[in-house]
Design a protein around this motif. Structure first.
Motif, PDB file in Angstrom:
ATOM      1  N   ALA A  74       0.841  -1.249   0.123  1.00  0.00           N
ATOM      2  CA  ALA A  74      -0.250  -0.051   0.233  1.00  0.00           C
ATOM      3  C   ALA A  74       1.113   1.347   0.009  1.00  0.00           C
ATOM      4  CB  ALA A  74      -0.788  -0.354   1.290  1.00  0.00           C
ATOM      5  N   LYS A  75       1.933   0.918   0.381  1.00  0.00           N
ATOM      6  CA  LYS A  75       3.160   2.350   0.931  1.00  0.00           C
ATOM      7  C   LYS A  75       4.432   2.225  -0.470  1.00  0.00           C
ATOM      8  CE  LYS A  75       2.642   2.961   5.706  1.00  0.00           C
ATOM      9  NZ  LYS A  75       3.248   3.422   6.942  1.00  0.00           N
ATOM     10  N   ASN A  76       4.291   1.418  -1.283  1.00  0.00           N
ATOM     11  CA  ASN A  76       4.860   1.368  -2.579  1.00  0.00           C
ATOM     12  C   ASN A  76       6.363   1.233  -1.889  1.00  0.00           C
ATOM     13  OD1 ASN A  76       3.905   0.076  -4.988  1.00  0.00           O
ATOM     14  ND2 ASN A  76       4.763   2.215  -5.487  1.00  0.00           N
ATOM     15  N   THR A  77       6.362   0.598  -0.521  1.00  0.00           N
ATOM     16  CA  THR A  77       7.998   0.772   0.035  1.00  0.00           C
ATOM     17  C   THR A  77       8.324  -1.356   0.951  1.00  0.00           C
ATOM     18  OG1 THR A  77       7.012   2.256   0.668  1.00  0.00           O
ATOM     19  CG2 THR A  77       8.998   1.574   2.388  1.00  0.00           C
ATOM     20  N   VAL A  78       9.800  -0.729   0.916  1.00  0.00           N
ATOM     21  CA  VAL A  78      10.233  -2.396   0.900  1.00  0.00           C
ATOM     22  C   VAL A  78      11.372  -1.942   2.464  1.00  0.00           C
ATOM     23  CG1 VAL A  78      12.054  -2.312  -0.529  1.00  0.00           C
ATOM     24  CG2 VAL A  78      11.758  -4.661   0.409  1.00  0.00           C
ATOM     25  N   TYR A  79      11.696  -2.964   3.005  1.00  0.00           N
ATOM     26  CA  TYR A  79      12.319  -2.779   4.436  1.00  0.00           C
ATOM     27  C   TYR A  79      13.228  -3.824   4.423  1.00  0.00           C
ATOM     28  CZ  TYR A  79       8.208  -0.051   5.835  1.00  0.00           C
ATOM     29  OH  TYR A  79       7.088   0.785   5.410  1.00  0.00           O
ATOM     30  N   LEU A  80      14.526  -3.411   5.303  1.00  0.00           N
ATOM     31  CA  LEU A  80      15.120  -4.742   5.803  1.00  0.00           C
ATOM     32  C   LEU A  80      15.682  -4.664   6.757  1.00  0.00           C
ATOM     33  CD1 LEU A  80      17.263  -7.305   3.850  1.00  0.00           C
ATOM     34  CD2 LEU A  80      18.857  -5.456   3.703  1.00  0.00           C
ATOM     35  N   GLN A  81      14.827  -5.458   7.501  1.00  0.00           N
ATOM     36  CA  GLN A  81      15.878  -5.419   9.144  1.00  0.00           C
ATOM     37  C   GLN A  81      16.790  -6.056   8.971  1.00  0.00           C
ATOM     38  OE1 GLN A  81      13.997  -3.388  11.772  1.00  0.00           O
ATOM     39  NE2 GLN A  81      15.829  -4.973  12.931  1.00  0.00           N
ATOM     40  N   MET A  82      17.672  -5.901  10.081  1.00  0.00           N
ATOM     41  CA  MET A  82      19.245  -6.304  10.176  1.00  0.00           C
ATOM     42  C   MET A  82      19.975  -6.024  11.465  1.00  0.00           C
ATOM     43  SD  MET A  82      21.706  -4.614   6.525  1.00  0.00           S
ATOM     44  CE  MET A  82      20.781  -3.302   7.191  1.00  0.00           C
ATOM     45  N   ASN A  83      19.585  -7.217  11.978  1.00  0.00           N
ATOM     46  CA  ASN A  83      20.439  -7.644  13.483  1.00  0.00           C
ATOM     47  C   ASN A  83      21.824  -8.449  12.794  1.00  0.00           C
ATOM     48  OD1 ASN A  83      17.409  -6.454  13.991  1.00  0.00           O
ATOM     49  ND2 ASN A  83      16.268  -9.179  13.660  1.00  0.00           N
ATOM     50  N   SER A  84      21.739  -8.640  14.721  1.00  0.00           N
ATOM     51  CA  SER A  84      23.079  -8.709  14.404  1.00  0.00           C
ATOM     52  C   SER A  84      24.625  -9.216  13.638  1.00  0.00           C
ATOM     53  CB  SER A  84      22.834 -10.585  14.768  1.00  0.00           C
ATOM     54  OG  SER A  84      22.101 -10.986  16.242  1.00  0.00           O
ATOM     55  N   LEU A  85      24.319  -7.608  13.032  1.00  0.00           N
ATOM     56  CA  LEU A  85      25.303  -7.032  12.261  1.00  0.00           C
ATOM     57  C   LEU A  85      26.549  -7.615  12.827  1.00  0.00           C
ATOM     58  CD1 LEU A  85      23.826  -3.866  11.427  1.00  0.00           C
ATOM     59  CD2 LEU A  85      24.026  -5.799   9.659  1.00  0.00           C
ATOM     60  N   LYS A  86      27.149  -7.685  11.541  1.00  0.00           N
ATOM     61  CA  LYS A  86      29.089  -8.114  11.299  1.00  0.00           C
ATOM     62  C   LYS A  86      29.911  -7.009  10.613  1.00  0.00           C
ATOM     63  CE  LYS A  86      27.986 -13.394  11.480  1.00  0.00           C
ATOM     64  NZ  LYS A  86      27.649 -14.177  10.888  1.00  0.00           N
ATOM     65  N   PRO A  87      30.827  -7.195  11.238  1.00  0.00           N
ATOM     66  CA  PRO A  87      31.781  -6.370  10.509  1.00  0.00           C
ATOM     67  C   PRO A  87      31.777  -6.613   8.876  1.00  0.00           C
ATOM     68  CG  PRO A  87      33.035  -6.760  11.745  1.00  0.00           C
ATOM     69  CD  PRO A  87      32.105  -7.582  12.607  1.00  0.00           C
ATOM     70  N   GLU A  88      31.470  -7.503   8.158  1.00  0.00           N
ATOM     71  CA  GLU A  88      31.749  -8.341   7.079  1.00  0.00           C
ATOM     72  C   GLU A  88      30.320  -7.861   5.968  1.00  0.00           C
ATOM     73  OE1 GLU A  88      32.115 -10.600   9.180  1.00  0.00           O
ATOM     74  OE2 GLU A  88      31.682 -11.653   9.501  1.00  0.00           O
ATOM     75  N   ASP A  89      29.068  -7.551   6.832  1.00  0.00           N
ATOM     76  CA  ASP A  89      27.681  -6.753   6.475  1.00  0.00           C
ATOM     77  C   ASP A  89      28.510  -5.389   5.721  1.00  0.00           C
ATOM     78  OD1 ASP A  89      25.953  -8.673   8.947  1.00  0.00           O
ATOM     79  OD2 ASP A  89      26.355  -8.810   7.090  1.00  0.00           O
ATOM     80  N   THR A  90      29.377  -4.432   6.170  1.00  0.00           N
ATOM     81  CA  THR A  90      29.858  -3.256   5.454  1.00  0.00           C
ATOM     82  C   THR A  90      29.917  -3.180   4.276  1.00  0.00           C
ATOM     83  OG1 THR A  90      30.803  -2.651   7.782  1.00  0.00           O
ATOM     84  CG2 THR A  90      31.078  -1.803   5.376  1.00  0.00           C
ATOM     85  N   ALA A  91      28.704  -2.642   3.277  1.00  0.00           N
ATOM     86  CA  ALA A  91      28.495  -2.362   2.529  1.00  0.00           C
ATOM     87  C   ALA A  91      27.456  -1.103   1.962  1.00  0.00           C
ATOM     88  CB  ALA A  91      27.832  -3.758   1.273  1.00  0.00           C
ATOM     89  N   VAL A  92      27.306  -0.904   0.572  1.00  0.00           N
ATOM     90  CA  VAL A  92      26.202   0.129   0.145  1.00  0.00           C
ATOM     91  C   VAL A  92      25.516  -0.758  -0.028  1.00  0.00           C
ATOM     92  CG1 VAL A  92      25.819   1.862  -1.999  1.00  0.00           C
ATOM     93  CG2 VAL A  92      28.220   2.129  -0.451  1.00  0.00           C
ATOM     94  N   TYR A  93      24.237  -0.669   0.630  1.00  0.00           N
ATOM     95  CA  TYR A  93      22.962  -1.758   0.096  1.00  0.00           C
ATOM     96  C   TYR A  93      22.515  -0.946  -0.795  1.00  0.00           C
ATOM     97  CZ  TYR A  93      23.875  -5.001   3.924  1.00  0.00           C
ATOM     98  OH  TYR A  93      25.337  -5.416   4.385  1.00  0.00           O
ATOM     99  N   TYR A  94      22.072  -1.822  -1.965  1.00  0.00           N
ATOM    100  CA  TYR A  94      21.137  -1.038  -3.150  1.00  0.00           C
ATOM    101  C   TYR A  94      19.376  -1.683  -3.339  1.00  0.00           C
ATOM    102  CZ  TYR A  94      25.290   0.784  -4.619  1.00  0.00           C
ATOM    103  OH  TYR A  94      26.321   1.255  -5.079  1.00  0.00           O
ATOM    104  N   CYS A  95      18.516  -1.247  -3.394  1.00  0.00           N
ATOM    105  CA  CYS A  95      16.829  -1.750  -3.325  1.00  0.00           C
ATOM    106  C   CYS A  95      16.895  -1.837  -4.746  1.00  0.00           C
ATOM    107  CB  CYS A  95      16.485  -0.486  -3.119  1.00  0.00           C
ATOM    108  SG  CYS A  95      14.728  -1.394  -3.340  1.00  0.00           S
ATOM    109  N   ALA A  96      16.445  -2.917  -5.415  1.00  0.00           N
ATOM    110  CA  ALA A  96      15.510  -3.464  -6.372  1.00  0.00           C
ATOM    111  C   ALA A  96      14.291  -3.452  -6.713  1.00  0.00           C
ATOM    112  CB  ALA A  96      16.724  -4.397  -7.050  1.00  0.00           C
ATOM    113  N   ALA A  97      13.756  -3.603  -7.863  1.00  0.00           N
ATOM    114  CA  ALA A  97      12.590  -4.355  -8.100  1.00  0.00           C
ATOM    115  C   ALA A  97      13.135  -4.287 -10.086  1.00  0.00           C
ATOM    116  CB  ALA A  97      11.598  -2.625  -8.559  1.00  0.00           C
ATOM    117  N   ASP A  98      11.679  -5.166 -10.367  1.00  0.00           N
ATOM    118  CA  ASP A  98      12.002  -6.178 -11.613  1.00  0.00           C
ATOM    119  C   ASP A  98       9.848  -6.744 -11.034  1.00  0.00           C
ATOM    120  OD1 ASP A  98      13.509  -7.325 -13.620  1.00  0.00           O
ATOM    121  OD2 ASP A  98      12.246  -8.262 -13.277  1.00  0.00           O
ATOM    122  N   GLY A  99       9.589  -6.710 -12.691  1.00  0.00           N
ATOM    123  CA  GLY A  99       8.397  -7.144 -13.171  1.00  0.00           C
ATOM    124  C   GLY A  99       8.199  -8.474 -12.885  1.00  0.00           C
TER     125      GLY A  99
END
Length: 123
Positions: A74-99
């Protein structure tokens, strides 16, 4: 014009949590596969998670049990809840969409991409 705008990135210590959001505009994405990928310095972009229009979810093995993808169509929104983060999760995070329906074989073939948000996890 289609736009995907990420927010929620930042710096946290290992073990912490962040919630990324991606606001989509320009059309209804309720029937689209939505996803997240990430790119660490010096590495190729890596698929992280995806969610189908019906709510099916897919994750790369390294984040299973720690990350959760969800959507509010309804809000055209997607989420990513990230828990227990590790140093190796360091990055630029990109959202994407496809039909197209999601498959692991085509997990990198999203049509629309956002500009990315930086996530830094310190030890």
């Amino acid at each position: 014009q289609v736009q995907l705008v990420e927010s929620g990135g930042g710096s946290v210590q290992a073990g912490g949590s962040l919630r990324l959001s991606c606001a989509a505009s320009g059309r209804s994405f309720s029937t689209y596969t939505m996803g997240w990928s990430r790119q660490a310095p010096g590495k190729e972009r890596e698929f992280v998670a995806a969610i189908s229009w019906s709510g099916g979810t897919y994750y790369v093995d390294s984040v299973k049990g720690r990350f959760t993808i969800s959507r509010d169509s309804a809000k055209n929104t997607v989420y990513l809840q990230m828990n227990s983060l590790k140093p190796e999760d360091t990055a630029v995070y990109y959202c994407a969409a496809d039909g197209k329906p999601f498959t692991m074989a085509t997990r990198a073939d999203f049509h629309f991409w956002g500009q990315g948000t930086q996530v830094t996890v310190s030890s």
